[in-house]
Design an enzyme around this catalytic site. Structure first.
Site, PDB file in Angstrom:
ATOM      1  N   GLU A 235      -1.850  -5.743  12.211  1.00 40.01           N
ATOM      2  CA  GLU A 235      -3.026  -6.126  11.458  1.00 40.01           C
ATOM      3  C   GLU A 235      -4.091  -6.612  12.425  1.00 40.01           C
ATOM      4  O   GLU A 235      -3.769  -7.346  13.371  1.00 40.01           O
ATOM      5  CB  GLU A 235      -2.682  -7.247  10.467  1.00 40.01           C
ATOM      6  CG  GLU A 235      -3.783  -7.583   9.499  1.00 40.01           C
ATOM      7  CD  GLU A 235      -3.367  -8.634   8.466  1.00 40.01           C
ATOM      8  OE1 GLU A 235      -4.259  -9.127   7.757  1.00 40.01           O
ATOM      9  OE2 GLU A 235      -2.166  -8.953   8.387  1.00 40.01           O
TER      10      GLU A 235
ATOM     11  N   CYS B 106       4.442  12.370  12.761  1.00 37.95           N
ATOM     12  CA  CYS B 106       3.618  13.413  13.376  1.00 37.95           C
ATOM     13  C   CYS B 106       2.708  14.125  12.382  1.00 37.95           C
ATOM     14  O   CYS B 106       1.930  14.997  12.759  1.00 37.95           O
ATOM     15  CB  CYS B 106       4.512  14.432  14.078  1.00 37.95           C
ATOM     16  SG  CYS B 106       5.475  13.715  15.429  1.00 37.95           S
TER      17      CYS B 106
END
Length: 346
Positions: free
Chosen positions: A97, A123
């Site tokens: 964060e 991916c």
């Protein structure tokens, strides 16, 4: 999913300068190879990967992502003040964060009106982000989106090399670490927009299909390990599961697009290596002559691999106006996205 209003207005990439050949990686493992009697050259022989690149130590994913963002904004006909949405779509993040997109936004000097968030799906993140941004454009919520991804496999590869020097490892127990040595680094970005805002000659996103099999979510798992990164992969089982997911998704894809294996002029896949490519094309009945690859010189660059290979194909003239392209993405978890692109010839 079908799209009628979405153009890929521009696509660009950024690459680090530092190159590690597969021979370089094996040299760092010389004692391990000697102890386990592993033949030199096996890494390139098994994967087809000659080299990969890495960012300098201390480079943050946001910095890599922003480099590609600057490259694509330099190509784009739009000013950065017009961007409605920014998505950072890499596996790699600066921290939990805030969103890494917050740092990319700042580095690029985007305006306050630009909505930001991260999309993370192994991916497959960049293609997921294209679906999200494309859907928002199609629905009229936004007009222009910037998708960025910056991957840095260096911490993973360096930690893997260190782990492989454990004298307790055997030829069998090193297998889950092998895929880590194929990972590289790079960044890519694209601007998507409502097609009437882009030049008429721009590529168009026409359709996408998705297939998910979470029964395979333990076959490739990565996490932080102190200050380092760790990933374990059952490469053989992952290949089998991935091909099965791709076959089911190809059926969805052909249904939504009306395409056959002969329809795309160019096929761009996630860049795992030569074995994955061979098995995938065989399973889907695709012509290997339509393949375009970058894994030989970039390795597996996570979410960057499929879109940067598209950018390379365009640069090389291997995908051009008047042609169709299929993007075939796969991500551990296990999930597949396939996309249909059409490039008008005006």
């Amino acid at each position: 999913m079908k799209f009628n209003q979405v153009a890929i207005e521009s696509i660009a990439y950024a690459l680090p300068e530092e190159v590690w050949t597969s021979a370089d990686v094996e040299a760092k493992l010389a004692d391990v190879y000697k102890r386990l009697k592993l033949p030199e050259g096996r890494l390139e022989l098994m994967t087809g990967i000659r080299e990969r690149r890495f960012w300098p130590k201390g480079t943050f994913p946001s910095q890599a992502s922003a480099q590609a963002g600057e490259a694509v904004l330099a190509q784009s006909s739009f000013d950065r003040s017009e961007i409605d949405l920014l998505i950072h779509s890499a596996v790699c993040r600066d921290r939990l964060e805030p969103a890494t997109a917050a740092y990319v936004h700042g580095l690029l000097g985007l305006p306050g009106k630009t909505q930001i968030f991260d999309v993370s799906n192994a991916c497959l993140g960049f293609l997921n982000a294209m679906v999200v941004a494309g859907s928002m454009i199609e629905s009229g919520q936004i007009e222009r989106a910037l998708i960025c991804s910056g991957e840095n496999g260096r911490p993973l590869v360096e930690n893997t090399i260190q782990q492989l020097h454990d004298p307790g490892l055997t030829r069998k127990t090193i297998k889950p670490y092998f895929a880590n040595l194929t990972i590289g680094a790079g960044a890519v970005a694209a601007v998507l927009c409502r097609k009437d805002l882009a030049p008429a000659s721009s590529m168009q996103l026409r359709a996408a299909a998705v297939e998910t099999d979470t029964a395979a979510n333990e076959l490739c798992q990565g996490d932080s390990s102190g200050d380092a990164l760790e990933m374990l992969t059952d490469s053989e089982e992952l290949l089998v599961a991935g091909i099965n997911v791709a076959k089911r998704n190809w059926a969805r894809f052909t249904e939504v697009t009306g395409w056959t294996p002969g329809s795309p002029d160019r096929v761009i896949t996630h860049q795992v290596g030569k074995a994955h490519t061979r098995e995938l094309f065989g399973a889907l009945g695709l012509d290997l002559a339509k393949d375009f690859t970058t894994f030989e010189t970039l390795g597996n660059v996570g979410s960057v691999s499929c879109p940067i290979t598209l950018a390379y194909a365009i640069e090389a003239g291997a995908y051009k106006a008047g042609e169709r392209a299929a993007l075939l993405g796969i991500g551990s978890g296990l999930s597949s996205i396939m996309m249909a692109l059409e490039w008008p010839d005006l």
